[in-house]
Design a protein around this motif. Sequence first.
Motif, mmCIF file in Angstrom:
data_model
loop_
_atom_site.group_PDB
_atom_site.id
_atom_site.type_symbol
_atom_site.label_atom_id
_atom_site.label_comp_id
_atom_site.label_asym_id
_atom_site.label_seq_id
_atom_site.Cartn_x
_atom_site.Cartn_y
_atom_site.Cartn_z
ATOM 1 N N GLY A 105 -57.065 29.137 -10.312
ATOM 2 C CA GLY A 105 -57.317 28.383 -9.099
ATOM 3 C C GLY A 105 -56.946 26.930 -9.267
ATOM 4 O O GLY A 105 -57.129 26.344 -10.329
ATOM 5 N N ASP A 106 -56.428 26.353 -8.219
ATOM 6 C CA ASP A 106 -56.019 24.954 -8.199
ATOM 7 C C ASP A 106 -57.208 24.105 -7.768
ATOM 8 O O ASP A 106 -57.746 24.280 -6.671
ATOM 9 N N VAL A 107 -57.625 23.165 -8.610
ATOM 10 C CA VAL A 107 -58.838 22.399 -8.312
ATOM 11 C C VAL A 107 -58.652 21.497 -7.096
ATOM 12 O O VAL A 107 -59.614 21.242 -6.355
ATOM 13 N N GLU A 108 -57.447 20.997 -6.875
ATOM 14 C CA GLU A 108 -57.232 20.161 -5.699
ATOM 15 C C GLU A 108 -57.384 20.987 -4.426
ATOM 16 O O GLU A 108 -57.940 20.521 -3.421
ATOM 17 N N GLU A 109 -56.913 22.229 -4.462
ATOM 18 C CA GLU A 109 -57.057 23.096 -3.299
ATOM 19 C C GLU A 109 -58.515 23.445 -3.043
ATOM 20 O O GLU A 109 -58.953 23.522 -1.883
ATOM 21 N N ILE A 110 -59.282 23.671 -4.102
ATOM 22 C CA ILE A 110 -60.712 23.928 -3.917
ATOM 23 C C ILE A 110 -61.361 22.739 -3.220
ATOM 24 O O ILE A 110 -62.146 22.889 -2.276
ATOM 25 N N PHE A 234 -68.864 38.429 17.650
ATOM 26 C CA PHE A 234 -68.491 38.738 16.268
ATOM 27 C C PHE A 234 -67.285 37.927 15.831
ATOM 28 O O PHE A 234 -66.492 37.443 16.637
ATOM 29 N N ASP A 235 -67.188 37.774 14.522
ATOM 30 C CA ASP A 235 -65.986 37.264 13.888
ATOM 31 C C ASP A 235 -65.750 38.077 12.629
ATOM 32 O O ASP A 235 -66.462 39.069 12.363
ATOM 33 N N LEU A 236 -64.757 37.699 11.843
ATOM 34 C CA LEU A 236 -64.399 38.444 10.637
ATOM 35 C C LEU A 236 -64.378 37.522 9.431
ATOM 36 O O LEU A 236 -63.906 36.390 9.531
ATOM 37 N N ARG A 237 -64.899 37.977 8.332
ATOM 38 C CA ARG A 237 -64.635 37.347 7.032
ATOM 39 C C ARG A 237 -63.615 38.246 6.329
ATOM 40 O O ARG A 237 -63.885 39.420 6.063
ATOM 41 N N VAL A 238 -62.461 37.694 6.059
ATOM 42 C CA VAL A 238 -61.385 38.434 5.405
ATOM 43 C C VAL A 238 -61.101 37.770 4.066
ATOM 44 O O VAL A 238 -60.864 36.557 4.001
ATOM 45 N N VAL A 239 -61.136 38.549 3.001
ATOM 46 C CA VAL A 239 -60.834 38.045 1.667
ATOM 47 C C VAL A 239 -59.365 38.329 1.372
ATOM 48 O O VAL A 239 -58.895 39.463 1.513
ATOM 49 N N VAL A 240 -58.657 37.276 0.996
ATOM 50 C CA VAL A 240 -57.237 37.386 0.666
ATOM 51 C C VAL A 240 -57.092 37.154 -0.836
ATOM 52 O O VAL A 240 -57.460 36.090 -1.343
ATOM 53 N N ILE A 241 -56.575 38.145 -1.542
ATOM 54 C CA ILE A 241 -56.407 38.071 -2.991
ATOM 55 C C ILE A 241 -54.925 38.209 -3.311
ATOM 56 O O ILE A 241 -54.268 39.164 -2.878
ATOM 57 N N PHE A 295 -52.778 27.614 0.648
ATOM 58 C CA PHE A 295 -53.418 27.274 -0.624
ATOM 59 C C PHE A 295 -52.818 28.166 -1.716
ATOM 60 O O PHE A 295 -53.487 29.045 -2.261
ATOM 61 N N PRO A 296 -51.535 27.943 -2.019
ATOM 62 C CA PRO A 296 -50.797 28.868 -2.894
ATOM 63 C C PRO A 296 -51.313 28.913 -4.325
ATOM 64 O O PRO A 296 -51.037 29.865 -5.050
ATOM 65 N N GLY A 297 -52.065 27.889 -4.749
ATOM 66 C CA GLY A 297 -52.598 27.888 -6.102
ATOM 67 C C GLY A 297 -53.947 28.561 -6.220
ATOM 68 O O GLY A 297 -54.538 28.561 -7.302
ATOM 69 N N SER A 298 -54.437 29.143 -5.140
ATOM 70 C CA SER A 298 -55.758 29.769 -5.128
ATOM 71 C C SER A 298 -55.605 31.281 -5.096
ATOM 72 O O SER A 298 -55.115 31.835 -4.102
ATOM 73 N N PRO A 299 -56.012 31.983 -6.159
ATOM 74 C CA PRO A 299 -55.831 33.435 -6.191
ATOM 75 C C PRO A 299 -56.699 34.183 -5.199
ATOM 76 O O PRO A 299 -56.426 35.336 -4.876
ATOM 77 N N MET A 300 -57.765 33.543 -4.703
ATOM 78 C CA MET A 300 -58.629 34.165 -3.705
ATOM 79 C C MET A 300 -59.005 33.123 -2.667
ATOM 80 O O MET A 300 -59.385 32.008 -3.002
ATOM 81 N N ASN A 320 -62.622 29.449 2.718
ATOM 82 C CA ASN A 320 -63.703 29.354 1.740
ATOM 83 C C ASN A 320 -63.174 29.589 0.331
ATOM 84 O O ASN A 320 -62.593 30.640 0.048
ATOM 85 N N ALA A 321 -63.403 28.617 -0.536
ATOM 86 C CA ALA A 321 -62.971 28.767 -1.926
ATOM 87 C C ALA A 321 -63.808 29.800 -2.666
ATOM 88 O O ALA A 321 -63.342 30.392 -3.644
ATOM 89 N N PHE A 322 -65.058 30.016 -2.215
ATOM 90 C CA PHE A 322 -65.956 30.961 -2.862
ATOM 91 C C PHE A 322 -66.426 32.008 -1.853
ATOM 92 O O PHE A 322 -67.605 32.334 -1.772
ATOM 93 N N GLY A 323 -65.493 32.526 -1.082
ATOM 94 C CA GLY A 323 -65.841 33.432 0.011
ATOM 95 C C GLY A 323 -65.821 34.895 -0.346
ATOM 96 O O GLY A 323 -65.617 35.746 0.536
#
Length: 359
Positions: A105-110, A234-241, A295-300, A320-323
């Motif tokens: 993970g990229d700290v600047e992106e977090i 309703f809304d959606l929480r979608v996790v992108v990995i 946020f290309p440096g963030s794996p999730m 969300n960085a910790f979503g």
Amino acid sequence: MTFAVVGTPGDRRPGLFAAACRSSGLPEPRLIAWTDVLRGAEIALGSGELLRIDSPGEDPEADMLLRGPGDPARVGGGARWHRAFTAALRRLAAAASASGARLLGDVEEIGIMFDKRLSHARMLAAGVPVPPALPGVDGYAALRSRMDEAGERRVFVKPAHGSSASGVVALQTAARRVRAVTSAATTPDGLFNSLRVRAYETEDEVAALIDALAPDGLHVERWLPKATAGGRAFDLRVVVIGGEPTHAVVRTSRHPMTNLHLGGARGDLGAVQRALGEDGWERALDVCARAAACFPGSPMVGVDLLVCMGLKRFAVAEVNAFGDLLPGLTGLPGGPAEGVDTYTAQVGAALAGSGACAT
């Protein structure tokens, strides 16, 4: 392959990630306490070790080190929290670089994901659909002025660095009437988080609420009407990995905020997919992938996706960085994470990215 995790002892997140490592045949991750990092302790990492940064969680001591002394349930202190948090992230990145460890993970992106103004601007510049924002709001008077200029009568007012809906206000105005819905409770000692959503309906109450939130910075955006299912918005929480949407959960509520800890409930994903149709569902996932690509440096990246009334339009409310804290949720059928949770999917992605194999 070995992992180290920066997290909070006793928090569910490191435990779930550790379980994912064990199920993948990997050694138990080494836990580095956020409190040690925030105190400036030396961070010892091994060459080749993979360092995962997790949420500080709800640890009172970590909260004190981030926001300063005070009741952990209070609303506010987000600007100080963000300064301390991003400084700690930079120290972690420097320690990883010096030791030959690899940071996941990229700290600047977090840091950007923890500033709603910056993340919104980044997505807007990339063409990702987001609710229109009202800039330059530094208090209630400015808020009403910006709303009048833009012709807005319904907005969300969000602390720039908040999370878990802390301090978020859903504001409606009409003629001389005003109504603010929030989980923030006004007390003689200030604003405090509450698990009960409440409404403030006098001008003085609402002005005091917004002015109390303003010093830490505000992000204000149009309140887009959400689609409903079974009488609940309703809304959606979608996790992108790894750039691909892998997990999704429907969050429903009778309140403007759908957070599960505020009385929201998981909805029927299959019913939403059928209502959207195959094309609509693919468009929804594409918007989430495009948001994560900012946020290309963030794996999730966890993406909060608004499904607008009529089921034809989508907008990204937040990233969300910790979503990824979605216990028991397995990946989308037919996708790369089918049958596994968000943490196991991330372990698999890390293994694939490194070319390593579990032993």
